[in-house]
Design an enzyme around this catalytic site. Structure first.
Site, PDB file in Angstrom:
ATOM      1  CG  HIS A 112      81.301  57.011  37.111  1.00  0.00           C
ATOM      2  ND1 HIS A 112      81.147  57.171  38.460  1.00  0.00           N
ATOM      3  CD2 HIS A 112      82.497  56.389  36.945  1.00  0.00           C
ATOM      4  CE1 HIS A 112      82.223  56.680  39.075  1.00  0.00           C
ATOM      5  NE2 HIS A 112      83.053  56.207  38.179  1.00  0.00           N
ATOM      6  CG  HIS A 132      84.995  51.353  40.064  1.00  0.00           C
ATOM      7  ND1 HIS A 132      83.718  51.574  39.636  1.00  0.00           N
ATOM      8  CD2 HIS A 132      85.676  52.510  39.852  1.00  0.00           C
ATOM      9  CE1 HIS A 132      83.613  52.814  39.188  1.00  0.00           C
ATOM     10  NE2 HIS A 132      84.785  53.412  39.294  1.00  0.00           N
ATOM     11  CG  HIS A 141      87.684  55.433  35.255  1.00  0.00           C
ATOM     12  ND1 HIS A 141      87.577  54.122  35.646  1.00  0.00           N
ATOM     13  CD2 HIS A 141      86.782  56.122  36.021  1.00  0.00           C
ATOM     14  CE1 HIS A 141      86.665  54.016  36.605  1.00  0.00           C
ATOM     15  NE2 HIS A 141      86.168  55.211  36.861  1.00  0.00           N
ATOM     16  CG  HIS A 272      91.054  56.284  41.950  1.00  0.00           C
ATOM     17  ND1 HIS A 272      90.224  55.270  42.364  1.00  0.00           N
ATOM     18  CD2 HIS A 272      90.277  57.125  41.229  1.00  0.00           C
ATOM     19  CE1 HIS A 272      89.015  55.473  41.887  1.00  0.00           C
ATOM     20  NE2 HIS A 272      89.012  56.598  41.186  1.00  0.00           N
ATOM     21  CG  HIS A 276      86.917  59.299  44.131  1.00  0.00           C
ATOM     22  ND1 HIS A 276      85.857  59.800  43.414  1.00  0.00           N
ATOM     23  CD2 HIS A 276      87.728  58.705  43.221  1.00  0.00           C
ATOM     24  CE1 HIS A 276      86.013  59.522  42.132  1.00  0.00           C
ATOM     25  NE2 HIS A 276      87.147  58.862  41.980  1.00  0.00           N
ATOM     26  CG  PHE A 287      81.335  53.753  42.896  1.00  0.00           C
ATOM     27  CD1 PHE A 287      82.564  54.278  42.560  1.00  0.00           C
ATOM     28  CD2 PHE A 287      81.289  52.484  43.454  1.00  0.00           C
ATOM     29  CE1 PHE A 287      83.729  53.558  42.760  1.00  0.00           C
ATOM     30  CE2 PHE A 287      82.445  51.761  43.660  1.00  0.00           C
ATOM     31  CZ  PHE A 287      83.663  52.294  43.321  1.00  0.00           C
ATOM     32  CG  HIS A 300      89.086  59.315  36.969  1.00  0.00           C
ATOM     33  ND1 HIS A 300      89.532  58.018  37.005  1.00  0.00           N
ATOM     34  CD2 HIS A 300      88.211  59.446  37.999  1.00  0.00           C
ATOM     35  CE1 HIS A 300      88.947  57.383  38.004  1.00  0.00           C
ATOM     36  NE2 HIS A 300      88.138  58.222  38.629  1.00  0.00           N
TER      37      HIS A 300
HETATM   38 CU1  C2O Z   1      84.888  55.370  38.537  1.00  0.00          CU
HETATM   39 CU2  C2O Z   1      87.369  57.569  40.370  1.00  0.00          CU
HETATM   40  O1  C2O Z   1      85.977  56.314  39.874  1.00  0.00           O
END
Ligand code: C2O
Length: 356
Positions: A112, A132, A141, A272, A276, A287, A300
């Protein structure tokens, strides 16, 4: 022929040539190109998080296994003890894998990190890859989850295993951190592999997730009722009213040679991104670390579920996947359940056998 006439003809010729050149340049710009599968050997990370290039040469192209059972992802707040035991075991085994194995939890987080902090380079392209804030976010994802889930299933020897989804869009009981991630001591384990000590104080149960102003410092003092109402409003906006075309929902074009990260879809920023920020102080927030927390994958899995709901269940007949060949033919590289590097395309992320 007079000299004046000759030079007039020459000027006309020059103009014609110039016109052809301009048209060719415009065509090249418009056509673009899909990204090829990155070679992990071309990863250069200032953060030290390149996944290991376990094979030399190009990854092999991935084919969906046809013999697997169809899997169903359960809601994270409804898991029973038997499921939790398997889920904990799977992460214990994943963490115990050596650093040389691309399937280890550390290396999964590095995958990631590699894809999102400008670390994968391609020969001949100035800019590194970014998944992203552009149209690659949803399919990348989805595929990352697919392989991660298959690795967990293989480690516990259970092909029916599917990741849970964190149902933060629905009923109030889904809008808090699911207990399975919140408890250090859980299901007869004093150190649950699903727990992350680095979580945000403002995300402790029974606080309701805040999609609008997530904070690490000042916890919201809104009532639960207000927060549920406001969250539902955000979901409705991001999934329905603001997401009426494929590119508004999925994100803006991003092709080989482009500078990445300049046009995410509606769901990517909220909820989203907000979730995070709300969950962790260090891990989910950055990230580079976010996939070290198992809640990342449940988070996700819900984003992925909402992609399907947006496309399948909402009225209007205008919600569909993109058809641009540069999107469909972009390829990614992942570790499969045996630790081999495979290349897989965005078109494959749309395959109905994905959860089979
Ligand atoms: Cu690659 Cu929720 O991020």
């Amino acid at each position: 022929m007079t000299q004046a006439k000759t030079s007039q003809l020459r000027r006309r010729e020059m103009l014609q040539i110039l016109l052809v050149v301009v048209i060719m340049l415009l065509l090249i710009k418009v056509e673009g190109k899909p990204f090829p599968a990155p070679n992990f050997q071309n990863c250069f990370s200032s953060e030290g998080c390149c996944p290991p290039a376990v094979t030399t040469g190009n990854p092999t192209s991935f084919k969906f296994p046809t013999e697997l059972p169809m899997r169903t992802r359960p809601a994270a707040h409804l898991l029973d003890d038997a499921y939790i035991a398997k889920y904990q075991k799977a992460y214990e085994l994943m963490r115990a894998l050596p650093d040389s194995d691309g399937r280890s939890h550390v290396n999964q987080a590095y995958v990631h990190c590699g894809y999102c902090d400008n670390q994968f380079y391609f020969p001949g392209s100035k800019y590194p890859l970014e998944i992203h804030n552009n149209w690659l976010f949803l399919p990348w994802h989805r595929l990352f989850l697919y392989f991660h889930e298959r690795i967990l299933a293989k480690l516990i020897g259970d092909d029916t295993f599917a990741l849970p989804f964190w149902n933060w869009d629905g009923l109030p009981e889904g809008m808090v951190m699911p207990n399975v991630y919140a408890e250090k001591s859980l299901n007869n384990k004093t150190n649950s592999s699903l727990y992350d000590p680095d979580r945000n104080k403002c995300a402790e149960r029974p606080r309701v997730v805040d999609f609008s102003n997530p904070s690490l410092v000042t916890c919201s003092n809104a009532t639960d009722e207000f927060q549920h109402w406001e969250n539902t409003h955000v979901i409705y906006t991001q999934l329905v009213t603001a997401a009426v075309t494929p590119s508004l929902f999925i994100g803006q074009p991003y092709r080989y040679g482009d500078y990445g990260g300049v046009g995410g879809g509606t769901l990517e920023s909220k909820p989203h991104g907000a979730v995070h920020i709300w969950v962790n102080v260090e891990d989910m927030l950055l990230f580079k670390n976010s996939a070290t927390d198992p809640i990342f994958f449940a988070h996700h899995a819900n984003v992925d579920r909402l992609w399907t709901i947006w496309k399948r269940d909402l009225e209007g007949g205008i919600r569909a996947d993109l058809t641009d060949p540069d999107w469909l033919n972009t390829q990614f590289t992942f570790y499969d359940e045996d630790g081999n590097l495979v290349s897989v395309s965005v078109a494959q992320a749309l395959h109905p056998d994905l959860l089979r």
